[in-house]
Design an enzyme around this catalytic site. Structure first.
Site, PDB file in Angstrom:
ATOM      1  N   GLY A  26       0.840  -1.197   0.000  1.00 47.87           N
ATOM      2  CA  GLY A  26       0.000   0.000   0.000  1.00 47.87           C
ATOM      3  C   GLY A  26       0.875   1.246   0.000  1.00 47.87           C
ATOM      4  N   GLN A  28       2.827   2.815   2.327  1.00 46.84           N
ATOM      5  CA  GLN A  28       4.200   2.645   2.796  1.00 46.84           C
ATOM      6  C   GLN A  28       4.899   1.488   2.083  1.00 46.84           C
ATOM      7  OE1 GLN A  28       6.038   4.544   4.890  1.00 46.84           O
ATOM      8  NE2 GLN A  28       4.327   5.949   5.167  1.00 46.84           N
ATOM      9  N   SER A  51      -3.772 -11.010  -4.409  1.00 50.41           N
ATOM     10  CA  SER A  51      -3.734  -9.567  -4.119  1.00 50.41           C
ATOM     11  C   SER A  51      -3.744  -8.744  -5.400  1.00 50.41           C
ATOM     12  CB  SER A  51      -2.474  -9.232  -3.319  1.00 50.41           C
ATOM     13  OG  SER A  51      -2.248  -7.833  -3.340  1.00 50.41           O
ATOM     14  N   HIS A 108       4.951   1.651  12.625  1.00 51.02           N
ATOM     15  CA  HIS A 108       4.129   2.263  13.672  1.00 51.02           C
ATOM     16  C   HIS A 108       4.106   1.279  14.838  1.00 51.02           C
ATOM     17  CE1 HIS A 108       0.997   4.363  15.747  1.00 51.02           C
ATOM     18  NE2 HIS A 108      -0.001   3.603  15.353  1.00 51.02           N
ATOM     19  N   GLU A 227     -13.887  30.040   4.520  1.00 51.72           N
ATOM     20  CA  GLU A 227     -13.339  30.664   5.727  1.00 51.72           C
ATOM     21  C   GLU A 227     -12.889  29.653   6.783  1.00 51.72           C
ATOM     22  OE1 GLU A 227     -12.500  33.663   5.958  1.00 51.72           O
ATOM     23  OE2 GLU A 227     -13.516  34.401   4.157  1.00 51.72           O
ATOM     24  N   GLU A 231      -9.182  27.541   3.902  1.00 54.60           N
ATOM     25  CA  GLU A 231      -8.016  28.367   4.265  1.00 54.60           C
ATOM     26  C   GLU A 231      -7.107  27.709   5.304  1.00 54.60           C
ATOM     27  OE1 GLU A 231      -8.306  32.542   4.959  1.00 54.60           O
ATOM     28  OE2 GLU A 231      -9.992  32.764   3.587  1.00 54.60           O
TER      29      GLU A 231
HETATM   30  P1  NAD Z   1      -2.214   0.991   3.341  1.00 55.33           P
HETATM   31  O1  NAD Z   1      -3.651   0.857   3.686  1.00 55.33           O
HETATM   32  O2  NAD Z   1      -1.838   2.000   2.304  1.00 55.33           O
HETATM   33  O3  NAD Z   1      -1.637  -0.409   2.859  1.00 55.33           O
HETATM   34  C1  NAD Z   1      -1.888  -1.576   3.559  1.00 55.33           C
HETATM   35  C2  NAD Z   1      -1.623  -2.791   2.693  1.00 55.33           C
HETATM   36  O4  NAD Z   1      -1.978  -3.973   3.425  1.00 55.33           O
HETATM   37  C3  NAD Z   1      -2.429  -2.835   1.397  1.00 55.33           C
HETATM   38  O5  NAD Z   1      -1.562  -3.286   0.375  1.00 55.33           O
HETATM   39  C4  NAD Z   1      -3.492  -3.898   1.697  1.00 55.33           C
HETATM   40  O6  NAD Z   1      -3.936  -4.551   0.528  1.00 55.33           O
HETATM   41  C5  NAD Z   1      -2.747  -4.835   2.612  1.00 55.33           C
HETATM   42  N1  NAD Z   1      -3.629  -5.638   3.462  1.00 55.33           N
HETATM   43  C6  NAD Z   1      -4.771  -5.259   4.071  1.00 55.33           C
HETATM   44  N2  NAD Z   1      -5.308  -6.276   4.771  1.00 55.33           N
HETATM   45  C7  NAD Z   1      -4.474  -7.321   4.601  1.00 55.33           C
HETATM   46  C8  NAD Z   1      -4.496  -8.664   5.072  1.00 55.33           C
HETATM   47  N3  NAD Z   1      -5.469  -9.124   5.855  1.00 55.33           N
HETATM   48  N4  NAD Z   1      -3.494  -9.468   4.690  1.00 55.33           N
HETATM   49  C9  NAD Z   1      -2.509  -9.005   3.912  1.00 55.33           C
HETATM   50  N5  NAD Z   1      -2.427  -7.754   3.430  1.00 55.33           N
HETATM   51  C10 NAD Z   1      -3.407  -6.923   3.774  1.00 55.33           C
HETATM   52  O7  NAD Z   1      -1.444   1.249   4.719  1.00 55.33           O
HETATM   53  P2  NAD Z   1      -0.154   2.155   4.990  1.00 55.33           P
HETATM   54  O8  NAD Z   1      -0.597   3.567   5.152  1.00 55.33           O
HETATM   55  O9  NAD Z   1       0.908   1.826   4.025  1.00 55.33           O
HETATM   56  O10 NAD Z   1       0.246   1.651   6.444  1.00 55.33           O
HETATM   57  C11 NAD Z   1       1.140   0.585   6.663  1.00 55.33           C
HETATM   58  C12 NAD Z   1       1.849   0.812   7.981  1.00 55.33           C
HETATM   59  O11 NAD Z   1       2.597   2.017   7.895  1.00 55.33           O
HETATM   60  C13 NAD Z   1       0.935   0.973   9.191  1.00 55.33           C
HETATM   61  O12 NAD Z   1       1.561   0.398  10.297  1.00 55.33           O
HETATM   62  C14 NAD Z   1       0.864   2.485   9.358  1.00 55.33           C
HETATM   63  O13 NAD Z   1       0.565   2.872  10.679  1.00 55.33           O
HETATM   64  C15 NAD Z   1       2.272   2.851   8.989  1.00 55.33           C
HETATM   65  N6  NAD Z   1       2.482   4.236   8.589  1.00 55.33           N
HETATM   66  C16 NAD Z   1       1.700   4.816   7.642  1.00 55.33           C
HETATM   67  C17 NAD Z   1       1.953   6.127   7.255  1.00 55.33           C
HETATM   68  C18 NAD Z   1       1.116   6.812   6.217  1.00 55.33           C
HETATM   69  O14 NAD Z   1       1.105   8.033   6.179  1.00 55.33           O
HETATM   70  N7  NAD Z   1       0.415   6.121   5.328  1.00 55.33           N
HETATM   71  C19 NAD Z   1       3.016   6.837   7.837  1.00 55.33           C
HETATM   72  C20 NAD Z   1       3.833   6.207   8.771  1.00 55.33           C
HETATM   73  C21 NAD Z   1       3.554   4.905   9.128  1.00 55.33           C
END
Ligand code: NAD
Ligand code: MG
Length: 339
Positions: A26, A28, A51, A108, A227, A231
């Site tokens: 996803g 990250q 997937s 996280h 407003e 902004e």
């Molecule tokens: P996301 O929703 O963009 O991606 C999650 C991925 O997991 C997707 O590819 C989804 O298909 C897959 N997935 C979902 N359910 C699943 C399952 N049951 N089995 C296998 N795969 C599955 O999430 P993200 O934002 O990339 O977050 C990932 C981690 O990074 C989390 O721990 C989040 O807290 C952390 N994080 C995110 C951000 C951000 O801004 N997006 C920033 C810092 C840390």
């Protein structure tokens, strides 16, 4: 003061000979996998069978395996699936394949902090958490820059965990921007507090209240949207660049005077802090986490109803119409939209 690390503190060769599995593709996941590959690391992506991301990752030149295969193959397993499903994914598809000396990593701390995932003592556990969304982690890296990251060593079985974690963050570009040392405990609690009290919970309520007061007083919703909502980004960008003083400098003295006079009337300082402390206490004692874990087990009825209700809010309805006619509607990079 928190300890900071930069490129000179990180040795990418600590990843030599180490196989890295990125679980999930996803926001990250795609950024970590692609940046590490471009840094010369031995990476694969672990995905559920069937997937929708498999073809995408392969199209980007990455090797895709099932989560079980990836976990078995790898020395470092970075779990980047949604936090609500990570514990189950870990238990079913990762834990059975762990060997002494492997590292389990997160971006996280939630699942470690609230003991949803407990990693065997002979494995390392670290956090490499970019302080920005995945698309920025990738786009900055491609431009020769990076997104600042947090590093935390939760469990150091090998004695090498910190070096490996810093090398990993260098591999995704974070060392170019700076790495702040923390613990998964502090990262989780401050992250939850920030999003609940200020960034999302506090901000959304503040904007909704402002919008409602103006429209209920008979002002046009378009006006109220500009407003009280639109902004916000302009103000926050100024603060981000030069602090509150720079924001005040760019606004009128009338606005600054109003800030001093009316801000504390809307958010009474001591009372607001007391309410925030109550939220913090729910985060610290695990009661917020417990409610959220239960909500996920019980079909998310509260979450889903709130989510649907928000979409009906007049501020969301009028905002959607207004944004349609704005110049940057086709700008896909949310970070640069409206600049
Ligand atoms: P996301 O929703 O963009 O991606 C999650 C991925 O997991 C997707 O590819 C989804 O298909 C897959 N997935 C979902 N359910 C699943 C399952 N049951 N089995 C296998 N795969 C599955 O999430 P993200 O934002 O990339 O977050 C990932 C981690 O990074 C989390 O721990 C989040 O807290 C952390 N994080 C995110 C951000 C951000 O801004 N997006 C920033 C810092 C840390
Ligand atoms: Mg956050």
């Amino acid at each position: 003061m928190a300890k900071m690390y930069y490129e000179q503190d990180c040795d990418l060769s600590k990843l030599d000979g180490k196989k890295i599995a990125i679980i999930g593709y996803g926001s990250q996941g795609h950024a970590h996998a692609l940046n590490l590959k471009d840094s010369g690391c031995d990476v694969c992506v672990g995905l559920r069978a069937g997937s929708k991301h498999a073809a995408e990752a392969e199209g980007h030149g990455l090797t895709v395996k099932t989560i079980d295969e990836a976990a078995e193959w790898a020395d470092i397993i970075m779990i980047l699936v949604n936090d609500e499903v990570a514990a189950q994914v870990y238990k079913e598809h990762i834990a059975p394949h762990l060997e002494a000396g492997n590292a389990v990593a997160f971006a996280h701390g939630f699942n470690i902090r609230y003991k949803q995932v407990v990693v065997p003592e002979d494995c390392d556990v670290f956090m490499a958490a970019p302080k920005g969304p995945g698309h920025t982690v990738r786009s900055q890296f491609v431009n020769g820059r990076g997104v600042p990251c947090l590093v935390a060593v939760e469990q150091d079985a090998t004695g090498q965990c910190k070096d490996v974690a810093l090398a990993y963050i260098a591999g995704i570009g974070g060392a170019r921007a700076g790495i702040m040392e923390t613990t998964m405990h502090d990262e989780t609690e401050t992250d939850l507090f920030g999003e609940q009290c200020v960034l999302m919970g506090g901000l959304v309520e503040l904007m909704k209240c402002g919008f409602e007061v103006l429209t209920e007083a008979g002002y046009e919703p378009e006006n109220a949207y500009f407003e009280c909502i639109h902004e916000m980004k302009l103000i926050v960008d100024l603060i981000n660049k030069g602090g509150i003083a720079a924001m005040n400098y760019s606004c009128s003295d009338t606005a600054e005077y109003g800030e001093y006079v009316s801000g504390p009337r809307v958010l009474p300082h001591e009372e607001t802090k007391a309410r925030m402390r109550a939220v913090l206490s729910d985060i610290q004692d695990g009661s917020f986490a417990g409610r959220w874990i239960a909500e996920n087990k019980n079909g998310r009825t509260f979450f889903n109803s709130k989510h649907e209700q928000l979409a009906q809010h007049p501020a969301e309805v009028v905002g959607k119409q207004l944004r349609e006619s704005m110049l940057w509607k086709n700008d896909t990079d949310l970070d640069t939209a409206s600049n």
